[in-house]
Design a protein around this motif. Structure first.
Motif, mmCIF file in Angstrom:
data_model
loop_
_atom_site.group_PDB
_atom_site.id
_atom_site.type_symbol
_atom_site.label_atom_id
_atom_site.label_comp_id
_atom_site.label_asym_id
_atom_site.label_seq_id
_atom_site.Cartn_x
_atom_site.Cartn_y
_atom_site.Cartn_z
ATOM 1 N N ASP A 42 0.834 -1.203 0.000
ATOM 2 C CA ASP A 42 0.000 0.000 0.000
ATOM 3 C C ASP A 42 0.869 1.254 0.000
ATOM 4 O OD1 ASP A 42 -2.408 -1.385 0.022
ATOM 5 O OD2 ASP A 42 -2.374 -1.594 2.207
ATOM 6 N N ILE A 43 0.628 2.108 -0.976
ATOM 7 C CA ILE A 43 1.274 3.418 -1.028
ATOM 8 C C ILE A 43 0.344 4.413 -0.348
ATOM 9 C CG2 ILE A 43 2.258 5.197 -2.497
ATOM 10 C CD1 ILE A 43 3.739 2.572 -2.628
ATOM 11 N N LYS A 44 0.828 5.084 0.678
ATOM 12 C CA LYS A 44 -0.019 5.952 1.486
ATOM 13 C C LYS A 44 -0.351 7.262 0.757
ATOM 14 C CE LYS A 44 1.780 4.203 5.893
ATOM 15 N NZ LYS A 44 2.450 4.548 7.171
ATOM 16 N N THR A 45 -1.359 7.931 1.282
ATOM 17 C CA THR A 45 -1.748 9.247 0.763
ATOM 18 C C THR A 45 -0.572 10.218 0.853
ATOM 19 O OG1 THR A 45 -4.047 8.893 1.430
ATOM 20 C CG2 THR A 45 -3.343 11.172 1.054
ATOM 21 N N ALA A 46 -0.395 11.026 -0.166
ATOM 22 C CA ALA A 46 0.731 11.958 -0.219
ATOM 23 C C ALA A 46 0.226 13.393 -0.186
ATOM 24 C CB ALA A 46 1.549 11.728 -1.485
ATOM 25 N N PHE A 47 0.860 14.212 0.641
ATOM 26 C CA PHE A 47 0.541 15.640 0.724
ATOM 27 C C PHE A 47 1.811 16.442 0.455
ATOM 28 C CE2 PHE A 47 0.588 19.579 3.252
ATOM 29 C CZ PHE A 47 -0.457 20.247 2.637
ATOM 30 N N THR A 48 1.705 17.418 -0.434
ATOM 31 C CA THR A 48 2.839 18.290 -0.712
ATOM 32 C C THR A 48 2.390 19.754 -0.704
ATOM 33 O OG1 THR A 48 2.456 18.002 -3.094
ATOM 34 C CG2 THR A 48 4.153 16.630 -2.078
ATOM 35 N N TRP A 49 3.312 20.596 -0.317
ATOM 36 C CA TRP A 49 3.097 22.048 -0.306
ATOM 37 C C TRP A 49 4.325 22.703 -0.905
ATOM 38 C CZ3 TRP A 49 3.434 25.367 4.782
ATOM 39 C CH2 TRP A 49 3.295 26.736 4.457
ATOM 40 N N ASP A 50 4.136 23.363 -2.040
ATOM 41 C CA ASP A 50 5.211 24.104 -2.706
ATOM 42 C C ASP A 50 4.906 25.593 -2.617
ATOM 43 O OD1 ASP A 50 6.303 21.640 -3.464
ATOM 44 O OD2 ASP A 50 5.185 21.625 -5.351
ATOM 45 N N MET A 51 5.962 26.374 -2.503
ATOM 46 C CA MET A 51 5.776 27.820 -2.303
ATOM 47 C C MET A 51 6.762 28.599 -3.159
ATOM 48 S SD MET A 51 6.431 30.124 1.128
ATOM 49 C CE MET A 51 5.366 29.107 2.142
ATOM 50 N N ARG A 52 6.322 29.741 -3.665
ATOM 51 C CA ARG A 52 7.201 30.680 -4.361
ATOM 52 C C ARG A 52 6.941 32.088 -3.843
ATOM 53 N NH1 ARG A 52 8.275 31.610 -10.786
ATOM 54 N NH2 ARG A 52 9.852 30.025 -10.287
ATOM 55 N N VAL A 53 8.011 32.777 -3.508
ATOM 56 C CA VAL A 53 7.959 34.197 -3.141
ATOM 57 C C VAL A 53 8.891 34.933 -4.092
ATOM 58 C CG1 VAL A 53 8.371 35.924 -1.358
ATOM 59 C CG2 VAL A 53 7.469 33.669 -0.725
ATOM 60 N N GLY A 54 8.343 35.925 -4.787
ATOM 61 C CA GLY A 54 9.160 36.657 -5.736
ATOM 62 C C GLY A 54 8.814 38.126 -5.782
ATOM 63 N N PHE A 55 9.746 38.899 -6.286
ATOM 64 C CA PHE A 55 9.478 40.329 -6.458
ATOM 65 C C PHE A 55 10.224 40.817 -7.680
ATOM 66 C CE2 PHE A 55 13.450 40.403 -4.088
ATOM 67 C CZ PHE A 55 14.153 41.437 -4.687
ATOM 68 N N GLU A 56 9.755 41.926 -8.209
ATOM 69 C CA GLU A 56 10.426 42.571 -9.326
ATOM 70 C C GLU A 56 10.396 44.074 -9.105
ATOM 71 O OE1 GLU A 56 6.991 43.122 -12.713
ATOM 72 O OE2 GLU A 56 8.071 41.195 -12.666
ATOM 73 N N VAL A 57 11.419 44.757 -9.630
ATOM 74 C CA VAL A 57 11.527 46.206 -9.445
ATOM 75 C C VAL A 57 11.938 46.834 -10.768
ATOM 76 C CG1 VAL A 57 13.924 45.938 -8.619
ATOM 77 C CG2 VAL A 57 12.658 48.056 -8.130
ATOM 78 N N ASP A 58 11.291 47.943 -11.098
ATOM 79 C CA ASP A 58 11.616 48.677 -12.318
ATOM 80 C C ASP A 58 12.898 49.470 -12.054
ATOM 81 O OD1 ASP A 58 11.710 50.026 -14.656
ATOM 82 O OD2 ASP A 58 9.741 50.963 -14.496
ATOM 83 N N LEU A 103 7.086 21.259 3.902
ATOM 84 C CA LEU A 103 7.044 20.520 5.160
ATOM 85 C C LEU A 103 8.002 19.332 5.182
ATOM 86 C CD1 LEU A 103 3.179 20.489 5.788
ATOM 87 C CD2 LEU A 103 4.885 22.117 6.611
ATOM 88 N N ASP A 104 8.733 19.141 4.083
ATOM 89 C CA ASP A 104 9.688 18.030 3.982
ATOM 90 C C ASP A 104 9.016 16.689 4.270
ATOM 91 O OD1 ASP A 104 12.174 17.016 3.386
ATOM 92 O OD2 ASP A 104 12.910 17.118 5.444
ATOM 93 N N ASN A 105 7.814 16.502 3.717
ATOM 94 C CA ASN A 105 7.097 15.240 3.910
ATOM 95 C C ASN A 105 7.791 14.099 3.175
ATOM 96 O OD1 ASN A 105 5.132 16.438 5.456
ATOM 97 N ND2 ASN A 105 3.684 16.691 3.772
ATOM 98 N N ARG A 106 7.759 12.925 3.769
ATOM 99 C CA ARG A 106 8.334 11.734 3.163
ATOM 100 C C ARG A 106 7.224 10.996 2.408
ATOM 101 N NH1 ARG A 106 11.548 8.255 7.410
ATOM 102 N NH2 ARG A 106 12.164 7.217 5.459
ATOM 103 N N ASN A 107 7.050 11.379 1.165
ATOM 104 C CA ASN A 107 6.012 10.781 0.334
ATOM 105 C C ASN A 107 6.601 9.640 -0.484
ATOM 106 O OD1 ASN A 107 3.988 12.612 1.155
ATOM 107 N ND2 ASN A 107 4.739 14.132 -0.304
ATOM 108 N N MET A 108 6.085 8.433 -0.244
ATOM 109 C CA MET A 108 6.576 7.277 -0.967
ATOM 110 C C MET A 108 6.010 7.288 -2.378
ATOM 111 S SD MET A 108 6.312 3.251 0.068
ATOM 112 C CE MET A 108 7.101 3.557 1.646
ATOM 113 N N ALA A 109 6.878 7.116 -3.359
ATOM 114 C CA ALA A 109 6.433 7.092 -4.746
ATOM 115 C C ALA A 109 6.079 5.679 -5.163
ATOM 116 C CB ALA A 109 7.519 7.668 -5.651
ATOM 117 N N ILE A 110 6.973 4.721 -4.921
ATOM 118 C CA ILE A 110 6.730 3.328 -5.261
ATOM 119 C C ILE A 110 7.719 2.481 -4.485
ATOM 120 C CG2 ILE A 110 8.321 3.181 -7.217
ATOM 121 C CD1 ILE A 110 6.189 1.546 -8.685
ATOM 122 N N TYR A 111 7.415 1.235 -4.331
ATOM 123 C CA TYR A 111 8.308 0.312 -3.639
ATOM 124 C C TYR A 111 9.124 -0.411 -4.693
ATOM 125 C CZ TYR A 111 9.392 -2.020 0.774
ATOM 126 O OH TYR A 111 9.986 -2.443 1.926
#
Length: 458
Positions: A386-402, A419-427
């Protein structure tokens, strides 16, 4: 050059050998074997390897030139008080010198715009229907070229008794069994239907995709008369010892349903412009093969016996394992705001993917053993996992200036898997079948990563 272990034989009383990775005079422990297997190995004097697969070093080169051409025509039809229809027809041609084929892919899309979209307040409830029927040809030329040449670098060494050195063993050169340029180019026929509905500041979408993959590359067995076996290769000593080839017998059927809601115009909170997207995906994939590229790089291509949930079968006869998470929930939030002369953007991507069951290769200690050709032989063993449910959170913070006269300096800071979750992809397993050193190991998705992008736009 690399050698991979092959078939195991039982030492007889008349045979002996020095301890090595190819032969052991230590008696095999039969306490954990079945009664019938214990009877076969009861008086064993040890075990030895009578065949190995030899992989030679070599080079595979390819030169390829490609050409693509596309033509389309778009036209609109007014239906008066019933709305408007826009149709688009297209043809795409792709040619390359390796496959030396020029298939033509038709494209068609149809959009219906409801009449109230043009009313004074009708845009708040605008409706659009979409329909598409398209063909896509797939090309993975460099992979094909690699598979076209690698089998010529592989041979099998066989010895009649443990005293024969591998240098003096009988060598059988594998044939270069497939020229991919003789195959048809794989393609997918795709049907898409969707509806887009505005509800004031929100837009609601529902989309269904049906994708039929045909002429896909897969491995089959070739009988001595040149005929091909069933798609999974028949499990008998005649076919499994004959030539294996790659054909266009692969096929797949995919269904995807996506439901989403997002705001078209920003939701302003404390001078911050906020955008939100919430979506649900359901995916179902059925195909008569697993992964031809994985097969090509595995020892299983020799079609060894394996234990599939306790049943002894040939590797080629195993059912396609589950590899797709059927349900996915996505949430994207985007927040734009200004600080002095800088424009800031903060984006979050949350994703929950459902659990599923796959077949996993066990470790060496848990392998099953069967009597094959009168010899007790441990085989690669696959069990449900069984491959367990996977949760991921990706974030981007950016800025630009003229900086000067619309010259813009921008900086983006990305954090993947916040969150550095250990999400199993496959065995999976390391090593190869027939190698006593392989062990089952969980394969995980990428952990937390930090990326910085700095650029200057003129």
């Amino acid at each position: 050059m690399m050698m991979q272990r092959g078939a195991i034989r039982q030492l007889t009383a008349a045979q002996s050998c020095a301890e090595s990775e190819w032969c052991s005079s230590s008696q095999v422990d039969i306490s954990k074997l079945s009664t019938s297997q214990q009877n076969t190995w009861r008086n064993n004097q040890g075990q030895w390897i009578n065949s190995v697969t030899l992989y030679k070093a070599g080079k595979i080169n390819i030169d390829n030139a490609t050409l693509a051409a596309y033509i389309e025509d778009a036209m609109g039809f007014s239906l008066g008080f019933l709305g408007k229809i826009t149709a688009r027809f297209g043809l795409r041609l792709d040619y390359d010198t390796y496959m030396n084929k020029a298939p033509i892919a038709p494209r068609f899309s149809l959009n219906y715009v409801a009449p109230w979209n043009k009313w004074e307040f009708g845009h708040n409830f605008a409706t659009m229907l979409n329909l598409g029927v398209n063909r896509y040809y797939g090309r993975n030329l460099f992979t094909y070229a690699l598979m076209d040449g690698r089998s010529s670098l592989q041979s099998t060494l066989t010895r009649a008794n443990p005293g024969i050195l591998w240098e003096n063993a009988t060598a059988t050169q594998n044939k270069n069994d497939t020229n991919f340029d003789q195959l048809r180019v794989p393609y997918s026929d795709e049907f898409m239907a969707g509806i887009s509905q505005n509800l004031f500041v929100f837009n609601i979408n529902a989309k269904y995709i049906r994708r039929n993959g045909r002429d896909e590359i897969r491995r089959m067995c070739s009988a001595p008369d040149g005929s091909l076996s069933s798609p999974n290769c028949a499990s008998n000593s005649t076919l499994t010892s004959d030539l294996r080839v790659y054909t266009n017998e692969g096929r797949s059927d995919t269904d995807v349903v996506t439901l989403s809601i997002q705001n078209n115009t920003p939701i302003n909170i404390w001078r911050v412009k906020n955008y939100f997207l919430f979506a649900f995906d359901w995916t179902n994939v059925k195909r008569n093969y697993e992964d031809y590229s994985t097969d090509l790089t595995s020892g299983e291509l020799n079609n060894e016996w394996i234990s599939w949930n306790g049943q002894l079968i040939r590797y080629a006869d195993r059912p396609a394992t589950n590899f797709v998470r059927p349900h996915t929930i996505r949430l994207t939030t985007t927040h734009a705001f200004n600080i002095w002369r800088t424009k800031w953007l903060w984006n979050n991507f949350f994703r929950i993917r459902s659990n599923y069951t796959t077949m996993a290769n066990t470790n060496n200690a848990n392998r099953d053993s069967f009597v094959i050709d009168g010899v007790l032989t441990p085989v690669a063993t696959f069990r449900p996992f069984d491959i367990k449910t996977a949760f991921t959170w990706d974030m981007r913070v950016g800025f630009e200036v003229d900086v000067w006269r619309k010259n813009t300096l921008f900086v983006n800071f990305d954090i993947f898997n916040v969150l550095d979750n250990r999400n199993m992809a496959i065995y999976n397993f390391s090593g190869t079948i027939g190698n006593n050193n392989f062990a089952a190991t969980p394969i995980y998705e990428v952990g937390r990563q930090f990326w910085v992008e700095v650029g200057y736009k003129l």
